[in-house]
Design a protein around this motif. Sequence first.
Motif, short mmCIF file in Angstrom:
data_model
loop_
_atom_site.label_atom_id
_atom_site.label_comp_id
_atom_site.label_asym_id
_atom_site.label_seq_id
_atom_site.Cartn_x
_atom_site.Cartn_y
_atom_site.Cartn_z
N GLU A 104 -49.32 58.22 18.09
CA GLU A 104 -50.25 57.13 18.37
C GLU A 104 -51.03 56.88 17.09
N LYS A 105 -51.64 55.72 17.00
CA LYS A 105 -52.44 55.41 15.81
C LYS A 105 -53.66 54.61 16.20
N ALA A 106 -54.66 54.65 15.32
CA ALA A 106 -55.87 53.87 15.53
C ALA A 106 -56.45 53.49 14.19
N LYS A 107 -56.97 52.29 14.12
CA LYS A 107 -57.68 51.83 12.93
C LYS A 107 -59.09 52.40 13.01
N VAL A 108 -59.54 53.04 11.94
CA VAL A 108 -60.83 53.72 11.97
C VAL A 108 -61.85 53.09 11.04
N GLY A 109 -61.57 51.92 10.55
CA GLY A 109 -62.52 51.23 9.69
C GLY A 109 -61.80 50.61 8.52
N GLY A 110 -62.25 49.44 8.13
CA GLY A 110 -61.61 48.78 7.00
C GLY A 110 -60.12 48.68 7.22
N ARG A 111 -59.39 49.27 6.30
CA ARG A 111 -57.94 49.29 6.42
C ARG A 111 -57.41 50.69 6.76
N ALA A 112 -58.30 51.62 7.03
CA ALA A 112 -57.91 53.00 7.29
C ALA A 112 -57.30 53.15 8.69
N VAL A 113 -56.17 53.85 8.74
CA VAL A 113 -55.46 54.11 9.99
C VAL A 113 -55.18 55.60 10.06
N VAL A 114 -55.40 56.20 11.23
CA VAL A 114 -55.04 57.60 11.45
C VAL A 114 -53.95 57.66 12.51
N TRP A 115 -53.14 58.70 12.42
CA TRP A 115 -51.99 58.90 13.29
C TRP A 115 -52.10 60.29 13.91
N TRP A 116 -51.67 60.46 15.15
CA TRP A 116 -51.66 61.77 15.80
C TRP A 116 -50.52 61.81 16.80
N VAL A 117 -50.17 63.02 17.22
CA VAL A 117 -49.09 63.20 18.18
C VAL A 117 -49.56 62.68 19.54
N SER A 118 -48.74 61.88 20.16
CA SER A 118 -49.06 61.27 21.44
C SER A 118 -49.29 62.32 22.52
N ASP A 119 -50.28 62.10 23.38
CA ASP A 119 -50.53 63.00 24.52
C ASP A 119 -49.30 63.10 25.39
N GLU A 120 -48.58 62.00 25.54
CA GLU A 120 -47.37 62.00 26.34
C GLU A 120 -46.35 62.96 25.75
N LYS A 121 -46.23 62.98 24.44
CA LYS A 121 -45.31 63.90 23.77
C LYS A 121 -45.76 65.34 24.00
N GLU A 122 -47.07 65.59 23.92
CA GLU A 122 -47.58 66.93 24.13
C GLU A 122 -47.32 67.40 25.55
N SER A 123 -47.45 66.51 26.53
CA SER A 123 -47.30 66.94 27.92
C SER A 123 -45.86 67.27 28.27
N THR A 124 -44.90 66.86 27.46
CA THR A 124 -43.51 67.20 27.72
C THR A 124 -43.19 68.62 27.29
N GLY A 125 -44.12 69.27 26.56
CA GLY A 125 -43.86 70.62 26.10
C GLY A 125 -43.20 70.64 24.74
N THR A 126 -42.87 69.49 24.19
CA THR A 126 -42.20 69.45 22.90
C THR A 126 -43.10 69.97 21.80
N VAL A 127 -44.35 69.59 21.83
CA VAL A 127 -45.27 70.03 20.80
C VAL A 127 -46.10 71.21 21.28
N ARG A 128 -46.65 71.11 22.47
CA ARG A 128 -47.51 72.16 22.99
C ARG A 128 -47.35 72.21 24.50
N ASP A 129 -47.17 73.41 25.03
CA ASP A 129 -46.99 73.57 26.47
C ASP A 129 -48.28 74.12 27.07
N VAL A 130 -48.84 73.42 28.05
CA VAL A 130 -50.07 73.84 28.71
C VAL A 130 -49.76 74.12 30.17
N ASN A 131 -50.23 75.26 30.64
CA ASN A 131 -50.02 75.64 32.03
C ASN A 131 -51.22 75.14 32.85
N PRO A 132 -51.04 74.13 33.69
CA PRO A 132 -52.16 73.61 34.46
C PRO A 132 -52.70 74.60 35.49
N ASP A 133 -51.94 75.65 35.82
CA ASP A 133 -52.39 76.66 36.78
C ASP A 133 -53.17 77.78 36.10
#
Length: 123
Positions: free
Chosen positions: A60-89
């Motif tokens: 995902e990405k977001a404009k943070v001012g002027g022309r600056a853009v930051v990028w991060w791993v999508s929450d959807e990608k994280e919830s699949t366990g591909t990047v990070r697996d979280v046990n809701p229990d």
Amino acid sequence: MSRNDHGEYTAGTTDEDILAHFSQAERPFQTAQSVAEQFDVDRSQAYRRLQQLVDEGVLEKAKVGGRAVVWWVSDEKESTGTVRDVNPDDPLFDRDTFQAGEPCDTSEKIDEVLYGNGTSRSV
């Protein structure tokens, strides 16, 4: 970056390399410039690759001012366990919450909170 037999530039960095950079970097968000520097490519090329990963739903990405853009791993990608697996229990999620400035119970040791009573683990 290298050239193939036809003199065309070939991509030497895979999507997995880029995602690994996000998880191994000191902060979870990156700029196109920081990715370009990490992989020794032009900023515009890094921008295009990052945008491709956004289009695929990986980043995902977001404009943070002027022309600056930051990028991060999508929450959807994280919830699949591909990047990070979280046990809701995990019992940690059943703990009482509090806000900064509110008193909290400090009688429990952090190991007890994280791993249960009578269990101690080294970090």
